[in-house]
Design an enzyme around this catalytic site. Sequence first.
Site, PDB file in Angstrom:
ATOM      1  N   CYS A 113       0.821  -1.208   0.000  1.00 40.40           N
ATOM      2  CA  CYS A 113       0.000   0.000   0.000  1.00 40.40           C
ATOM      3  C   CYS A 113       0.855   1.258   0.000  1.00 40.40           C
ATOM      4  O   CYS A 113       0.526   2.254  -0.657  1.00 40.40           O
ATOM      5  CB  CYS A 113      -0.948  -0.009   1.203  1.00 40.40           C
ATOM      6  SG  CYS A 113      -0.121  -0.142   2.788  1.00 40.40           S
ATOM      7  N   THR A 114       1.975   1.197   0.721  1.00 44.04           N
ATOM      8  CA  THR A 114       2.889   2.345   0.738  1.00 44.04           C
ATOM      9  C   THR A 114       3.536   2.538  -0.622  1.00 44.04           C
ATOM     10  O   THR A 114       3.654   3.650  -1.132  1.00 44.04           O
ATOM     11  CB  THR A 114       3.975   2.148   1.817  1.00 44.04           C
ATOM     12  OG1 THR A 114       3.352   2.010   3.090  1.00 44.04           O
ATOM     13  CG2 THR A 114       4.932   3.327   1.849  1.00 44.04           C
TER      14      THR A 114
END
Length: 380
Positions: free
Chosen positions: A235-236
């Site tokens: 997600c990062t």
Amino acid sequence: MKRMSDEMTMVDDGLANSTATKNANYHQRGSLTTLLSRSSPFPNETGALPIGEHSPSDTNTSILSQFKILVVGAGGLGCEILKNLAMSNIPNVHVIDLDSIDVTNLNRQFLFRQEDVGQSKAMVAARFINKRCPWMNVKAYHGKIQDQDLSFYKSFHCIISGLDNVEARRWLNSTVCNLVEIDEDGDPDPETIIPIIDGGTEGFSGQARVILPRITSCFECSLDAFPPQKSFPLCTVAETPRLPEHCIAYAFTIQWPSEFPDRKLDTDSPNDMQWVYERALKRSQKYNIEGVTFMLTMGVVKNIIPAVASTNAIVAAACVNEAVKLLTFCSQTLNTYMMYMGSAGIYSHTFIYEKKEDCPVCSSTVRKIKVSTKMSLNEL
């Protein structure tokens, strides 16, 4: 003119004499014959890990020529190991490596040249050593270590590993441990034990260890000491990149499969790596993140820690030194682990890596039983 001619004649005569001397004595180059012909003040049998008794050689031929060595890996560490074996006059060497030469290897893997880029590391390294050192007989194999059968590994007296990844080292360790035959009392047969000398480097740090399968701790016993491989939350990487590594990870884990769904990223291909670098750089500019370079891209994609030539040289020397001691019993064997820490100065220390009682590789008991062809698995 006459004086110059006389000087040239003298030079030519000197070169001719030098060449003749070299050709006459090349087989003595790097020979340990003198050392091995003498009794040792610290023979192997007096050490903490005694495996044999040293007997001084009474011939002019080095007993090292009787042994057959396998070098696994022909990269930064492997090049140094092959050079040291040649300088120690250990002629019967086999080398195996899957990789091909990349231009980035040329700064430290000194057996390779610009014209060798793209060729097999093992093949080029063997060719270079055989040509430069006429007393050597190096045979090369280009391919995976898993492609060789058990009889291949059984044929060696010692294996020196210069591998750069954990999984390959685990496979080699397990394979050689499984070659050891166990008698009825549960003791290993010494004739079936093939020592492994495992070398590894990481920046300014390095290690050399002696593994006697089924006797000392094996590579699997020390697996817990390896740090977990660094990874980034998806997600990062996809939504909120903050580091240059995030941009690089996005390029090769998300953009590459999307752009080339039918082709796997070749981390040894300069073109593929250039593509990843350019996409990562573009993404970093979008998020105002500095620090994306081609070298960092390679380090993230291939999980590379920059190699230091001096560390390779020190660890390779330790590995070959242990090989000589294991083969000739001329000195005390390392028991069992040597750690070099160059970032803290010229410092190293040795310690015993204890054998793991529940190690699934070296502590497992092998039993041979006769069963009926009609016996079921439940009955067994």
